[in-house]
Scaffold this active site. Structure first.
Site, PDB file in Angstrom:
ATOM      1  N   TYR A 169      17.436 -32.195  15.419  1.00 20.04           N
ATOM      2  CA  TYR A 169      18.887 -32.163  15.586  1.00 20.04           C
ATOM      3  C   TYR A 169      19.296 -30.721  15.841  1.00 20.04           C
ATOM      4  CZ  TYR A 169      23.887 -32.605  14.387  1.00 20.04           C
ATOM      5  OH  TYR A 169      25.257 -32.584  14.405  1.00 20.04           O
ATOM      6  N   ASP A 264      15.528 -23.200  16.787  1.00 20.91           N
ATOM      7  CA  ASP A 264      16.719 -23.571  16.030  1.00 20.91           C
ATOM      8  C   ASP A 264      16.391 -23.419  14.546  1.00 20.91           C
ATOM      9  OD1 ASP A 264      18.813 -24.644  14.684  1.00 20.91           O
ATOM     10  OD2 ASP A 264      18.974 -26.458  15.901  1.00 20.91           O
ATOM     11  N   LYS A 297      24.014 -22.256   8.365  1.00 20.34           N
ATOM     12  CA  LYS A 297      23.779 -22.627   6.963  1.00 20.34           C
ATOM     13  C   LYS A 297      23.633 -21.402   6.028  1.00 20.34           C
ATOM     14  CE  LYS A 297      22.736 -27.364   7.967  1.00 20.34           C
ATOM     15  NZ  LYS A 297      22.140 -27.914   9.173  1.00 20.34           N
TER      16      LYS A 297
HETATM   17  C1  PLP Z   1      22.789 -28.336  10.502  1.00 19.53           C
HETATM   18  C2  PLP Z   1      22.035 -28.101  11.749  1.00 19.53           C
HETATM   19  C3  PLP Z   1      22.687 -27.864  12.969  1.00 19.53           C
HETATM   20  C4  PLP Z   1      24.161 -28.009  13.133  1.00 19.53           C
HETATM   21  O1  PLP Z   1      24.890 -27.092  12.385  1.00 19.53           O
HETATM   22  P1  PLP Z   1      26.432 -27.412  12.074  1.00 19.53           P
HETATM   23  O2  PLP Z   1      26.891 -26.197  11.344  1.00 19.53           O
HETATM   24  O3  PLP Z   1      26.435 -28.667  11.252  1.00 19.53           O
HETATM   25  O4  PLP Z   1      27.120 -27.605  13.367  1.00 19.53           O
HETATM   26  C5  PLP Z   1      21.908 -27.506  14.051  1.00 19.53           C
HETATM   27  N1  PLP Z   1      20.577 -27.413  13.971  1.00 19.53           N
HETATM   28  C6  PLP Z   1      19.923 -27.653  12.822  1.00 19.53           C
HETATM   29  C7  PLP Z   1      18.435 -27.513  12.783  1.00 19.53           C
HETATM   30  C8  PLP Z   1      20.619 -28.030  11.679  1.00 19.53           C
HETATM   31  O5  PLP Z   1      19.950 -28.304  10.564  1.00 19.53           O
END
Ligand code: PLP
Length: 456
Positions: A169, A264, A297
């Site tokens: 994701y 990511d 995060k």
């Molecule tokens: C949480 C997450 C996102 C999205 O971040 P948001 O602040 O919820 O938009 C993107 N990539 C990864 C790997 C994530 O865990």
């Protein structure tokens, strides 16, 4: 009589606190009442789908407050929190130094829409820990950071196609809400209504940890690929590591074909190690580096803050220096950056990750132990303060295998733990998080709850 329960630390046993909630005014609103009220004015009653408990069933807990490793719901029930706001709360809730930094910053102003010194400090603090990046841009969410990283990769290469992996994701930008097509290297299909097929026609979706597929897609379309985007340790399909040969080969192929490798690290950054998952892979693959990194995060410490970064050569393509447009009214927000900076300062202290890793490992080992006692098939893994577990005989290597693990058993376990005051992620495809505030007694109480849950 000693008043037990006044301090958060005074109550190591979550079962006990559940039977005698601290607060119980006659007019206390129940979670169910709040859920019904929420559903009238907010779709599904929640502002992000997983919070609705759809995967596991039941009523979501409406959280009233949190402190250290604990959260209390609207009914006064206490939970040991293994979600930590889906990762950001690496210090636990309400860490005094972070709280103080946020309170101070708020007094100076919420937002200016003009540059501040604190943004420089946060950028410097991020860059200092991540050797692959020389510049960062701050944004407000992981979605925004991931979307911007892809635009940058396309701008830098002049190519359109992007490769992602099933089960990873990267936020909810249109081009990334895609699932694999039926055949290899076909275009993906949108996973959401409202995303036109044309918008995802440049997104190729491959199986995670599948070397043959990545070879084949580069052999057939390598010169059209702008970037390969990956969750290096995938936390949005529970906890699945990219294998070393897989990671090594993607790096080689990207370099060979002039595509950019985008890490990511919204979840793994400053969570699995101070240098993120890329530092873990750099320890296994000599000289390993991604080209673009995405953070979120933990770097916001619980405030809306995210970032993407790369070499100066790549980053100078961004507006106002270069042709790739990117902007944000609240980007680099002074209160959010204060929260992020104070968090990074704490987690940069010597020994922080050693202690966090040991604690997280002890949790996974404890859970594995009681599962073994109960004869339940169970496997777990962790890195730094991030963990995952499956009701299966071996660790899954891709999304299909994760989704084939025992979901009914997971759901029963989730509810049995919740009833015993342990708040795990409400879906089997989500990772879990331990914070520095979790103490040995919290881990022990969690393992005891799991022993009782497996018996039940
Ligand atoms: C949480 C997450 C996102 C999205 O971040 P948001 O602040 O919820 O938009 C993107 N990539 C990864 C790997 C994530 O865990």
């Amino acid at each position: 009589m000693r008043l037990r329960g006044l301090s958060n630390r005074a109550r190591p046993c979550p079962i006990e606190s559940r039977q005698t909630p601290l607060l119980q005014p006659a007019d206390m609103t129940s979670n169910l009442q709040l859920f019904e009220r929420a559903q009238r004015v907010i779709p599904g009653g929640v502002n992000s789908p997983v919070r609705a408990f759809r995967a596991v069933g039941g009523t979501p807990r409406f959280i009233a407050r949190a402190q250290g490793p604990y959260m209390w719901d609207a009914e006064g029930q206490r939970y040991i929190d293994y979600i930590g706001s889906w990762g950001p709360m690496i210090l636990g809730h309400g860490h005094p130094a972070v709280l103080e930094a946020v309170q101070k910053a708020a007094l100076d102003g919420f937002s200016f829409g003009a540059p501040t010194e604190r943004e420089i400090e946060l950028a410097e603090a991020i860059i200092a820990q991540v050797p692959s990046i020389e510049q960062v841009r701050l944004v407000s969410s992981g979605t925004e950071a991931g979307m911007s990283a892809i635009r940058l990769a396309r701008g830098a290469t002049g190519r359109s196609k992007i490769v992602k992996f099933e089960g990873c994701y990267h936020g909810h930008a249109d081009a990334l809400l895609v699932k694999a097509g039926s055949g290899l290297a076909t275009f993906g299909y949108p996973t959401s209504a409202g995303v036109p097929a044309e918008v995802v026609q440049h997104t190729l979706v491959l199986e995670y940890n599948n070397l043959e597929q990545i070879e084949e897609v580069f052999a057939s379309q390598g010169s059209e690929i702008a970037c390969v985007m990956i969750e290096p340790i995938a936390g949005n399909m529970n906890f699945v590591r990219a294998s070393v040969p897989f990671m090594t080969r993607i790096r080689e192929l990207c370099t060979q074909y002039g595509a950019l490798f985008v890490f990511d690290e919204v979840m793994t950054g400053f969570r699995v190690a101070l240098g993120g998952a890329q530092s873990v892979y750099a320890g296994l693959i000599p000289g390993f580096k991604p080209d673009i990194s995405v953070f979120g995060k933990v770097i916001g410490g619980g405030m809306p803050l995210a970032a993407f970064g790369a070499s100066r050569d790549i980053m100078r393509l961004l507006a106002p220096l270069g042709p790739v447009y990117q902007a944000g009214t609240l980007s680099g927000n002074p209160v959010a950056t204060a929260c992020g900076l104070a968090t990074l300062k704490e987690i940069s202290k010597p020994g922080f990750y050693e202690a966090l890793s040991a604690k997280t490992r002890s949790l996974v080992e404890g859970l594995s132990g009681v599962a073994r006692e109960a004869g339940v098939p169970f496997v777990g893994d962790s890195e730094g303060g991030m963990f995952g577990f499956f009701f299966a005989d071996s660790l899954p290597q891709n999304y299909g295998v994760v989704m084939a693990t025992d979901q009914p058993r997971f759901n029963r376990f989730f509810h049995a733990m919740l009833e015993r005051g342990v708040y795990l992620a409400p879906a089997l495809y989500e990772a879990g998080f331990v914070s520095a505030a979790h103490q040995a007694e919290d881990i022990a109480a969690t393992v005891d709850a799991a022993r009782a849950a497996f018996k039940a």
